[in-house]
Scaffold this motif. Structure first.
Motif, PDB file in Angstrom:
ATOM      1  N   GLY A   8       0.783  -1.231   0.000  1.00 30.99           N
ATOM      2  CA  GLY A   8       0.000   0.000   0.000  1.00 30.99           C
ATOM      3  C   GLY A   8       0.811   1.274   0.000  1.00 30.99           C
ATOM      4  N   GLY A   9       2.118   1.154   0.097  1.00 33.32           N
ATOM      5  CA  GLY A   9       2.938   2.357   0.051  1.00 33.32           C
ATOM      6  C   GLY A   9       2.969   2.948  -1.349  1.00 33.32           C
ATOM      7  N   GLY A  10       3.548   4.134  -1.451  1.00 31.15           N
ATOM      8  CA  GLY A  10       3.641   4.782  -2.751  1.00 31.15           C
ATOM      9  C   GLY A  10       3.961   6.246  -2.624  1.00 31.15           C
ATOM     10  N   LEU A  11       3.781   6.949  -3.718  1.00 31.96           N
ATOM     11  CA  LEU A  11       4.040   8.382  -3.781  1.00 31.96           C
ATOM     12  C   LEU A  11       2.717   9.126  -3.748  1.00 31.96           C
ATOM     13  N   THR A  91       7.350  10.946   5.117  1.00 36.26           N
ATOM     14  CA  THR A  91       8.122  10.114   4.194  1.00 36.26           C
ATOM     15  C   THR A  91       9.051   9.189   4.964  1.00 36.26           C
ATOM     16  N   ALA A  92       8.926   7.904   4.708  1.00 32.72           N
ATOM     17  CA  ALA A  92       9.711   6.898   5.430  1.00 32.72           C
ATOM     18  C   ALA A  92       9.378   5.518   4.873  1.00 32.72           C
ATOM     19  N   VAL A  93      10.159   4.551   5.301  1.00 35.78           N
ATOM     20  CA  VAL A  93       9.772   3.149   5.118  1.00 35.78           C
ATOM     21  C   VAL A  93       8.933   2.761   6.328  1.00 35.78           C
ATOM     22  N   TYR A  94       7.761   2.220   6.052  1.00 33.65           N
ATOM     23  CA  TYR A  94       6.835   1.825   7.112  1.00 33.65           C
ATOM     24  C   TYR A  94       6.882   0.314   7.302  1.00 33.65           C
ATOM     25  N   TYR A  95       7.018  -0.083   8.564  1.00 30.85           N
ATOM     26  CA  TYR A  95       7.116  -1.493   8.911  1.00 30.85           C
ATOM     27  C   TYR A  95       5.960  -1.880   9.832  1.00 30.85           C
ATOM     28  N   GLY A 118       8.862  -3.994   5.089  1.00 33.39           N
ATOM     29  CA  GLY A 118       8.678  -2.557   4.940  1.00 33.39           C
ATOM     30  C   GLY A 118       8.094  -2.159   3.602  1.00 33.39           C
ATOM     31  N   THR A 119       7.424  -1.019   3.590  1.00 34.03           N
ATOM     32  CA  THR A 119       6.882  -0.446   2.362  1.00 34.03           C
ATOM     33  C   THR A 119       7.179   1.047   2.370  1.00 34.03           C
ATOM     34  N   GLN A 120       7.609   1.563   1.219  1.00 41.22           N
ATOM     35  CA  GLN A 120       8.030   2.953   1.135  1.00 41.22           C
ATOM     36  C   GLN A 120       6.832   3.875   0.970  1.00 41.22           C
ATOM     37  N   VAL A 121       6.801   4.926   1.768  1.00 43.19           N
ATOM     38  CA  VAL A 121       5.823   5.997   1.627  1.00 43.19           C
ATOM     39  C   VAL A 121       6.585   7.291   1.362  1.00 43.19           C
TER      40      VAL A 121
END
Length: 125
Positions: A8-11, A91-95, A118-121
């Motif tokens: 679900g992460g993204g820009l 903005t971060a990697v979410y774990y 982790g997923t990047q936001v």
């Protein structure tokens, strides 16, 4: 043992929303407390939100209060983090993480036993 997979992460632009998901495997998922943490480049990992095994209690970092909501669907073995009014500083990697001590929504990473990859936001200004 639990395996956790975030998605679900993204820009997204500042002010926008994202919903992160964390799918868990393992027969004892329902007994885990679940948490979300994040780590920005050059910074230490920090707590975002946590929820008890039954969803009865939640806790949030001050930076997340009023903007983020943690929830879980035990039938789907999934925990969610709804993030609204996003800021560039989010903005971060979410774990996501799982704690065998399911009765409390711990904010310390020391209480968590399993971690996702982790997923990047990324939030643009």
């Amino acid at each position: 043992q639990a395996q956790l997979v975030e998605s679900g992460g993204g820009l997204v632009q500042a002010g926008g929303s994202l919903r992160l998901s964390c799918a868990a495997s393992g027969r004892t998922y329902m007994s885990y407390a679940m948490g979300w943490f994040r780590q920005a480049p050059g910074k230490e990992r920090e707590f975002v939100a946590a929820i008890t095994w039954n969803g009865g209690r939640t806790t949030y970092a001050d930076s997340a209060k009023g903007r983020f909501t943690i929830s879980r669907d035990n039938a789907k073995k999934t925990v969610y983090l709804q993030m609204n009014s996003l800021k560039p500083e989010d903005t971060a990697v979410y774990y996501c993480a799982a704690s065998l001590q399911g009765a409390a929504p711990y904010s310390s990473a020391n209480y968590y036993d399993y971690w996702g990859q982790g997923t990047q936001v990324t939030v643009s200004s």
